[in-house]
Design a protein around this motif. Sequence first.
Motif, PDB file in Angstrom:
ATOM      1  N   GLU A 272     -23.820  63.839 -30.114  1.00  0.00           N
ATOM      2  CA  GLU A 272     -24.065  64.518 -28.739  1.00  0.00           C
ATOM      3  C   GLU A 272     -24.952  64.454 -28.248  1.00  0.00           C
ATOM      4  OE1 GLU A 272     -21.843  67.838 -28.531  1.00  0.00           O
ATOM      5  OE2 GLU A 272     -19.482  67.124 -28.663  1.00  0.00           O
ATOM      6  N   MET A 273     -26.052  64.559 -29.520  1.00  0.00           N
ATOM      7  CA  MET A 273     -27.484  64.629 -28.518  1.00  0.00           C
ATOM      8  C   MET A 273     -28.221  63.481 -28.747  1.00  0.00           C
ATOM      9  SD  MET A 273     -28.322  68.330 -31.007  1.00  0.00           S
ATOM     10  CE  MET A 273     -29.965  68.346 -30.332  1.00  0.00           C
ATOM     11  N   GLY A 274     -27.705  62.497 -29.114  1.00  0.00           N
ATOM     12  CA  GLY A 274     -28.099  60.772 -29.132  1.00  0.00           C
ATOM     13  C   GLY A 274     -28.300  60.276 -30.398  1.00  0.00           C
ATOM     14  N   TYR A 275     -27.822  61.181 -31.276  1.00  0.00           N
ATOM     15  CA  TYR A 275     -28.702  60.781 -32.615  1.00  0.00           C
ATOM     16  C   TYR A 275     -27.520  59.602 -33.216  1.00  0.00           C
ATOM     17  CZ  TYR A 275     -30.937  60.908 -37.208  1.00  0.00           C
ATOM     18  OH  TYR A 275     -31.429  60.648 -38.714  1.00  0.00           O
ATOM     19  N   VAL A 276     -28.093  58.185 -33.011  1.00  0.00           N
ATOM     20  CA  VAL A 276     -27.201  57.093 -33.388  1.00  0.00           C
ATOM     21  C   VAL A 276     -26.882  57.317 -35.076  1.00  0.00           C
ATOM     22  CG1 VAL A 276     -28.592  55.882 -32.116  1.00  0.00           C
ATOM     23  CG2 VAL A 276     -29.201  55.885 -33.920  1.00  0.00           C
ATOM     24  N   TYR A 277     -27.343  57.863 -36.141  1.00  0.00           N
ATOM     25  CA  TYR A 277     -27.401  57.518 -37.249  1.00  0.00           C
ATOM     26  C   TYR A 277     -26.056  58.897 -37.787  1.00  0.00           C
ATOM     27  CZ  TYR A 277     -26.937  58.505 -42.074  1.00  0.00           C
ATOM     28  OH  TYR A 277     -26.879  58.407 -43.777  1.00  0.00           O
ATOM     29  N   ALA A 278     -25.939  59.947 -36.452  1.00  0.00           N
ATOM     30  CA  ALA A 278     -25.104  60.734 -36.985  1.00  0.00           C
ATOM     31  C   ALA A 278     -23.428  59.856 -36.590  1.00  0.00           C
ATOM     32  CB  ALA A 278     -24.971  61.946 -36.031  1.00  0.00           C
TER      33      ALA A 278
END
Length: 258
Positions: A55-61
């Motif tokens: 949700e915070m934009g971290y693509v690896y997640a």
Amino acid sequence: MAKKETIDLEVIKGMHPDCFNTPEDIANLGCDYCNGEGVNENCEIGRTLLEKAAEMGYVYAMTALGYLYHDDDYEGHDDEIAFEWFVKAATNGELEAGFMVGVFYDNGYYVEKDETMAFYQFKLVAYNGVTEAQHNVAVCYEYGIGVPQNYRIAAQWYRLAYKQGSKEAMCNLGMLYARGRGVEKDENKGFQLIMESANRGYPWAMTILGHIYKNGLGLVCQRDLAKAIEWFQRAKENGEDVEDEISNLKSDCQKNTI
């Protein structure tokens, strides 16, 4: 799909106050919970943390969530959700996720099997240097999967993946040289590539060597049943189904000694 467990992130934050400074920290903690590394394994806590990081934009997640939902051992396994996360991550430039989108199309996970779309995804990622994608593009060209068959282009892609350390590409390129497909025929070079791949632990290359020693390969490799058995045995120990080959060769060796 199993009902998702509600997780209070504030409670988790209180337990790991130093792991909530960045989205990457949160995602790493989520992966730790999914894998049981340093904490008691709890995939629902891991999922919640990964969703927060995503949700915070971290693509690896996003990619990690794709793998989690795609895991058959996860109680919440859902390939539809996995595919959505992989697509979202790929859209945000995550190459590994783009590769997995290709895998989904190639195998028909959730989406309808589409070899042309799979090839497109693999090639898109391959141009960005992803070794496994380069190998898959080569396979597509060699066998005409989702694209017209072209041995020459297949050899080019195998060579790219081989130079980045792919033992699978090394073996397949060796086969092209041995057969003279897409490259000038060179049985010696082909044999050396297959041998190197086998020595690096690729089971299928071990199987191929078994066949080569069983039948011989021109002037490069003479027929040697003992070595054939040895390579088939190594292939078997690494998961290849070659028991019949071993049994038949042992029988031939016994007949030859009578």
